[in-house]
Design a protein around this motif. Structure first.
Motif, PDB file in Angstrom:
ATOM      1  N   ALA A   1      50.677  80.299  22.876  1.00 12.69           N
ATOM      2  CA  ALA A   1      49.624  78.987  22.792  1.00 12.69           C
ATOM      3  C   ALA A   1      49.283  78.857  21.190  1.00 12.69           C
ATOM      4  N   ALA A   2      49.182  80.001  20.649  1.00 17.98           N
ATOM      5  CA  ALA A   2      48.891  79.728  19.107  1.00 17.98           C
ATOM      6  C   ALA A   2      49.509  79.136  18.533  1.00 17.98           C
ATOM      7  N   VAL A   3      50.922  78.492  18.534  1.00 22.78           N
ATOM      8  CA  VAL A   3      52.200  78.084  17.709  1.00 22.78           C
ATOM      9  C   VAL A   3      51.826  76.271  17.923  1.00 22.78           C
ATOM     10  N   TYR A   4      51.591  76.331  19.899  1.00 25.96           N
ATOM     11  CA  TYR A   4      51.472  74.751  20.016  1.00 25.96           C
ATOM     12  C   TYR A   4      50.108  74.526  19.256  1.00 25.96           C
ATOM     13  N   VAL A   5      49.219  75.521  19.171  1.00 28.28           N
ATOM     14  CA  VAL A   5      48.043  74.004  18.751  1.00 28.28           C
ATOM     15  C   VAL A   5      48.018  74.323  17.584  1.00 28.28           C
ATOM     16  N   SER A   6      48.591  75.492  16.804  1.00 26.83           N
ATOM     17  CA  SER A   6      49.062  75.156  15.497  1.00 26.83           C
ATOM     18  C   SER A   6      49.711  73.670  15.383  1.00 26.83           C
ATOM     19  N   LEU A   7      50.877  73.815  16.002  1.00 31.86           N
ATOM     20  CA  LEU A   7      51.479  72.648  15.821  1.00 31.86           C
ATOM     21  C   LEU A   7      51.174  71.517  15.999  1.00 31.86           C
ATOM     22  N   MET A   8      50.502  70.918  17.237  1.00 27.22           N
ATOM     23  CA  MET A   8      49.850  70.444  17.820  1.00 27.22           C
ATOM     24  C   MET A   8      48.682  69.382  16.389  1.00 27.22           C
ATOM     25  N   ARG A   9      47.999  70.183  16.013  1.00 33.95           N
ATOM     26  CA  ARG A   9      46.830  70.224  15.241  1.00 33.95           C
ATOM     27  C   ARG A   9      47.347  69.233  13.313  1.00 33.95           C
ATOM     28  N   SER A  10      48.686  70.361  13.048  1.00 36.25           N
ATOM     29  CA  SER A  10      49.329  69.808  12.177  1.00 36.25           C
ATOM     30  C   SER A  10      49.976  68.598  11.736  1.00 36.25           C
ATOM     31  N   THR A  11      50.739  68.074  13.605  1.00 38.99           N
ATOM     32  CA  THR A  11      51.014  66.517  13.524  1.00 38.99           C
ATOM     33  C   THR A  11      50.847  65.253  14.087  1.00 38.99           C
ATOM     34  N   PRO A  12      50.191  64.297  12.939  1.00 36.22           N
ATOM     35  CA  PRO A  12      49.765  63.405  12.941  1.00 36.22           C
ATOM     36  C   PRO A  12      50.449  62.808  14.272  1.00 36.22           C
ATOM     37  N   ALA A  13      49.591  61.911  15.152  1.00 41.36           N
ATOM     38  CA  ALA A  13      49.962  61.264  16.180  1.00 41.36           C
ATOM     39  C   ALA A  13      50.748  60.333  15.848  1.00 41.36           C
ATOM     40  N   VAL A  14      50.867  59.430  14.951  1.00 40.79           N
ATOM     41  CA  VAL A  14      51.909  58.554  15.273  1.00 40.79           C
ATOM     42  C   VAL A  14      53.360  58.786  15.216  1.00 40.79           C
ATOM     43  N   THR A  15      54.027  60.332  14.225  1.00 39.50           N
ATOM     44  CA  THR A  15      54.526  60.841  14.118  1.00 39.50           C
ATOM     45  C   THR A  15      55.272  61.558  16.181  1.00 39.50           C
ATOM     46  N   LEU A  16      53.884  61.831  16.429  1.00 40.58           N
ATOM     47  CA  LEU A  16      54.545  63.053  17.954  1.00 40.58           C
ATOM     48  C   LEU A  16      54.819  61.724  19.068  1.00 40.58           C
ATOM     49  N   CYS A  17      54.104  60.580  18.517  1.00 38.25           N
ATOM     50  CA  CYS A  17      53.757  59.483  19.393  1.00 38.25           C
ATOM     51  C   CYS A  17      55.063  58.958  19.447  1.00 38.25           C
ATOM     52  N   LEU A  18      56.255  58.773  18.255  1.00 38.37           N
ATOM     53  CA  LEU A  18      57.301  57.919  17.896  1.00 38.37           C
ATOM     54  C   LEU A  18      58.493  59.137  18.282  1.00 38.37           C
ATOM     55  N   LEU A  19      58.139  60.455  18.689  1.00 37.91           N
ATOM     56  CA  LEU A  19      59.380  61.577  18.514  1.00 37.91           C
ATOM     57  C   LEU A  19      59.739  61.486  20.364  1.00 37.91           C
ATOM     58  N   ILE A  20      58.223  61.540  20.756  1.00 38.78           N
ATOM     59  CA  ILE A  20      58.461  61.251  22.069  1.00 38.78           C
ATOM     60  C   ILE A  20      58.966  60.000  22.845  1.00 38.78           C
ATOM     61  N   PHE A  21      58.471  59.374  22.631  1.00 39.37           N
ATOM     62  CA  PHE A  21      59.175  57.558  22.613  1.00 39.37           C
ATOM     63  C   PHE A  21      60.646  57.875  22.731  1.00 39.37           C
ATOM     64  N   PHE A  22      60.880  58.398  21.393  1.00 35.99           N
ATOM     65  CA  PHE A  22      62.741  58.202  21.248  1.00 35.99           C
ATOM     66  C   PHE A  22      63.243  59.479  22.097  1.00 35.99           C
ATOM     67  N   ALA A  23      62.924  60.876  21.471  1.00 36.55           N
ATOM     68  CA  ALA A  23      63.679  61.960  20.895  1.00 36.55           C
ATOM     69  C   ALA A  23      63.457  62.028  23.089  1.00 36.55           C
ATOM     70  N   VAL A  24      62.688  61.818  23.544  1.00 35.73           N
ATOM     71  CA  VAL A  24      62.405  62.556  24.824  1.00 35.73           C
ATOM     72  C   VAL A  24      63.547  61.979  26.313  1.00 35.73           C
ATOM     73  N   PRO A  25      64.077  60.485  25.890  1.00 38.72           N
ATOM     74  CA  PRO A  25      64.783  59.760  26.478  1.00 38.72           C
ATOM     75  C   PRO A  25      66.562  60.633  26.463  1.00 38.72           C
ATOM     76  N   THR A  26      66.156  60.859  25.102  1.00 37.86           N
ATOM     77  CA  THR A  26      68.069  61.331  24.860  1.00 37.86           C
ATOM     78  C   THR A  26      68.205  62.883  25.597  1.00 37.86           C
ATOM     79  N   LEU A  27      67.076  63.576  26.412  1.00 37.79           N
ATOM     80  CA  LEU A  27      67.022  64.483  26.702  1.00 37.79           C
ATOM     81  C   LEU A  27      67.359  64.012  28.562  1.00 37.79           C
ATOM     82  N   GLY A  28      67.571  62.458  28.547  1.00 42.52           N
ATOM     83  CA  GLY A  28      67.792  62.084  30.158  1.00 42.52           C
ATOM     84  C   GLY A  28      67.085  61.843  30.994  1.00 42.52           C
ATOM     85  N   ILE A  29      65.811  61.580  30.000  1.00 47.20           N
ATOM     86  CA  ILE A  29      64.127  61.764  31.117  1.00 47.20           C
ATOM     87  C   ILE A  29      63.212  60.411  30.027  1.00 47.20           C
TER      88      ILE A  29
END
Length: 214
Positions: free
Chosen positions: A49-77
């Motif tokens: 949980a501590a690592v998760y919080v640190s990652l989410m607080r340090s990642t810009p929302a724009v970057t996270l949004c692009l990562l989810i939108f483009f990276a997750v489909p590569t996993l077949g989802i």
């Protein structure tokens, strides 16, 4: 501005509200769960949980949004734009909400917990009857503040094509070659939404906040 342009901005406002409120509705209890895991120092999960919080607080929302939108489909989802937007705002706000909840937990009276243990209360019963009724009152201002910040950060989801307020204003400005009027109206809509949140916080805080007798 034409009536159609104004309607487009209102539609963008509804999209902003739906996606932001969805993120808040999921992110607030998720943040509480994360805070409890860290507060109780649950083995393994606490470190995760501590690592998760640190990652989410340090990642810009724009970057996270692009990562989810483009990276997750590569996993077949398959992830649609709305789903990616809600997921992004949920992940971001849950991390910040968890810090608000955790601050309240760290300041919670140890004497009350020890007394409840003496009466044989289980951890769940302590949470339900003693901790949470007081915790949400002290955490309310911080949670509302985080909600307003999330709404102001919501234009990040425009990068994946979601037509929220800012994207709608930008599109209208590009079509009419007059970007100022739609941007001014969009700013006014954001201010109105934030004022509603702040007003609700004051009303709830007046009756249920710290120092109230309700």
């Amino acid at each position: 501005m034409t009536a159609n342009a104004f309607i487009s901005l209102l539609q963008g406002a509804s999209v902003t509200l739906i996606i932001s409120l969805s993120g808040i509705a999921i992110g607030v209890p998720l943040g509480l769960a994360i805070a409890l895991i860290r507060w109780r120092r649950v083995p393994v999960l606490s470190q995760f949980a501590a690592v998760y919080v640190s990652l989410m607080r340090s990642t810009p929302a724009v970057t996270l949004c692009l990562l989810i939108f483009f990276a997750v489909p590569t996993l077949g989802i398959e992830v649609g734009a709305w789903t990616a937007g809600i997921l992004t705002l949920t992940l971001v706000t849950s991390a910040f909400n968890s810090e608000v909840w955790r601050a309240g937990l760290l300041n919670f009276s140890r004497e009350q917990l020890e007394a409840s243990r003496a009466f044989g209360m289980t951890p769940f019963l302590q949470l339900r009857r003693i901790i949470f009724p007081q915790l949400w009152r002290t955490s309310l201002p911080g949670l509302v503040n985080e909600a307003t910040l999330l709404i102001k950060a919501s234009p990040a989801i425009a990068v994946i094509g979601v037509a929220e307020i800012t994207r709608a204003a930008t599109r209208i400005g590009a079509q009419t070659y007059e970007p100022l009027p739609p941007m001014l109206v969009a700013t006014g809509i954001y201010v109105a939404i934030i004022l509603v949140f702040v007003g609700m916080q004051r009303i709830v805080g007046r009756y249920y906040g710290p120092g109230s007798t309700a």
